[in-house]
Design an enzyme around this catalytic site. Structure first.
Site, PDB file in Angstrom:
ATOM      1  N   ASP A   1     -35.331 -13.998 -25.330  1.00 21.65           N
ATOM      2  CA  ASP A   1     -35.947 -13.637 -24.124  1.00 21.65           C
ATOM      3  C   ASP A   1     -35.442 -12.259 -23.897  1.00 21.65           C
ATOM      4  OD1 ASP A   1     -33.151 -14.458 -23.883  1.00 21.65           O
ATOM      5  OD2 ASP A   1     -33.348 -14.143 -21.628  1.00 21.65           O
TER       6      ASP A   1
ATOM      7  N   GLU B   1     -31.003 -15.920 -22.692  1.00 22.46           N
ATOM      8  CA  GLU B   1     -29.749 -15.183 -22.604  1.00 22.46           C
ATOM      9  C   GLU B   1     -29.282 -14.435 -21.175  1.00 22.46           C
ATOM     10  OE1 GLU B   1     -26.716 -12.010 -23.131  1.00 22.46           O
ATOM     11  OE2 GLU B   1     -28.915 -11.929 -23.067  1.00 22.46           O
TER      12      GLU B   1
HETATM   13 ZN   LIG Z   1     -29.362  -9.309 -25.291  1.00 17.02          ZN
END
Ligand SMILES: [Zn+2]
Length: 483
Positions: free
Chosen positions: A120, A187
């Site tokens: 992501d 994340e």
């Molecule tokens: Zn990162």
């Protein structure tokens, strides 16, 4: 007369002795000898890997909206592009966005390890798109770089990792240890995916020898005064705490204010906090980091690092002087938001300050709250943990493990015999979740970056050089072959 001469002689003697001690300490204070590492070339097809990274960037896996089809698209792209990887691993579906792949090793008695990266990416801030030289989601290959959002953070590492693995699998290599691969899909917004991976490992009684995730780089001229590149292999990451400081008053009209207002009371509290930061210093992982770095400085600077018994206060005050090094020494205090009355002629009935802290491993959440209470020293101010969310720094992993040595050795296999130091990640990554299921968690991206690259990280014109991609592939190839 005689006494004066004696004092002079004694003074001179002391000076000579001091100079001798400083010199001897400085001469002894040198880097650990690094044996000439053999550069490893895995022999993977770099042109092909570059194209794959370019394609990976075209999926706009921006985690401000997890319903984007790009997430599923990216995972299918991985399976199609790396069919041997897909065929030789078992993919566990624990969280729709964060797949966990397992590559069975030949020796079940050995503890498994985990390689992690996330796919992501952070959004392009409004108004900044026109400042990009290339469309952030086009994956343009130009001037020796792959351009786009996610090249540095963190698809470059993911593609390097899978490319190396695919290559080794095709060559018939099987590791002794089982290797897990975790690819985070969220994340940048807290890492629930990584949390579910850690929970799965924990629930199934799987304790990893180590986990490796992002969190640092090979730093090239980023540390002032250090001309050679140094790989910072980070052992821990700082914790996170946000406190709301709330002052209240009866409010009323601003034409007849009392001597003390909620806003004034709050301002005093913030001023006190800024003037009295959480105590820090050169201990623990901070000491290991600067001690490791200090050995590579010029002789004049080494005198200071080598004679900490004398220069420690000076050194700590120099390091505290710059935000980047101060953050390595202590829990930081950052007032970020303020609110009071919503009208210019109305006294605030409630004034609120939001203060963000990044916790050094030496401080617990309670330690920091206690520090704030003591420094603010005002019972009229309520101190509340924002959203009830706080997390301490992750445990500091040992450098005396086979995993640390393997990572160090693989960095040198990819980059040559460069200096390595243990470090501390000052931001939050998924590694803190993986750390809960591992004896040790290490953090480094196998790419050499400059201060210029750091600005591109979460910024404009993010890019990764093809040379770095190649080194990254060789790093993961070397590391996997050691397992
Ligand atoms: Zn990162």
């Amino acid at each position: 007369m005689k006494t004066a001469r004696r004092i002079l002689v004694a003074g001179l003697f002391l000076l000579v002795a001091l100079a001798a001690v400083l010199t001897i300490n400085t001469m002894r204070y040198k880097p650990a000898t690094v044996s000439e590492a053999q550069l490893t070339d895995l022999g993977a097809d770099i042109g092909n890997a570059t194209d794959n990274l370019s394609k990976a960037i075209r999926f706009a896996t921006v985690s401000d909206d997890l319903t984007r089809p790009d997430f599923d698209g990216f995972l299918s792209f991985l399976d199609e592009t790396y069919p041997t990887f897909a065929a030789n691993t078992e993919r566990m579906v624990l969280d729709a966005k964060t797949p966990l792949y397992v590559w069975k090793g030949s020796d079940e008695s050995l503890q498994p390890v985990l390689l992690a990266a996330h796919y992501d990416v952070v959004p392009i801030p409004p108004g900044s798109l026109e400042k990009w030289d290339h469309d952030p989601f086009a994956g343009t290959i130009d001037d020796g770089f792959v351009w786009g959002r996610g090249t540095l953070d963190n698809k470059g590492a993911l593609i390097a990792m899978v490319t190396a693995t695919e290559h080794l699998m095709l060559a018939g290599f099987t590791p002794k240890r089982t290797i897990y691969f975790s690819f985070g899909g969220d994340e940048e917004i807290g890492g629930d995916g990584a949390k579910s991976v850690a929970k799965y490992l924990h629930d199934n009684g799987i304790q990893l020898a180590w986990a490796l995730d992002e969190g640092s780089f090979v730093l090239d001229k980023i540390i002032p005064g250090l001309d050679q590149p140094v790989a910072s292999i980070n052992l821990s990451e700082k914790g996170y705490l946000t406190l709301k400081l709330i002052a209240t008053s009866p409010g009323g009209h601003s034409s007849m204010p009392p001597r003390q207002t909620a806003v004034g009371q709050l301002a005093r509290a913030i001023d006190r906090l800024q003037n009295k930061p959480v105590p820090g210093g050169l201990t623990g992982v901070s000491e290991d980091f600067f001690d490791g770095l200090g050995r590579h400085f010029s002789i004049e600077q080494r005198v200071v690092f080598a004679n900490r018994w004398l220069f420690n206060p000076l050194l700590e005050s120099i390091l505290s002087g710059a935000p980047s090094t101060d953050a390595m020494l202590r829990t930081t205090t950052a007032p970020t938001m303020l609110s009071g009355s919503s009208k210019e002629n109305v006294l605030a009935a409630e004034a609120t300050a939001t203060v963000n802290f990044r916790l050094h491993p030496r401080d617990t959440v309670d330690d920091v709250i206690a520090h704030v209470r003591a420094v603010v020293d005002d019972e009229g101010i309520e101190i509340r943990v924002n959203d009830g969310f706080a997390t301490p720094a992750s445990p500091v992993s040992s450098t005396d493990t086979a995993g640390y040595r393997d990572i160090e050795g693989s960095i040198r296999a990819a980059f040559g015999p460069l200096a390595t130091v243990p470090g501390l990640t000052i931001a939050a990554t998924d590694a803190r979740h993986y750390a809960t299921a591992a004896d040790a968690a290490y953090r480094i991206n196998p790419f050499k970056i400059t201060s210029d690259d750091l600005l591109r990280f979460h910024g404009i014109n993010e890019r990764l050089s093809i040379e770095n991609l190649e080194r990254g592939i060789n790093f993961y190839g070397s590391l996997i072959q050691k397992q």
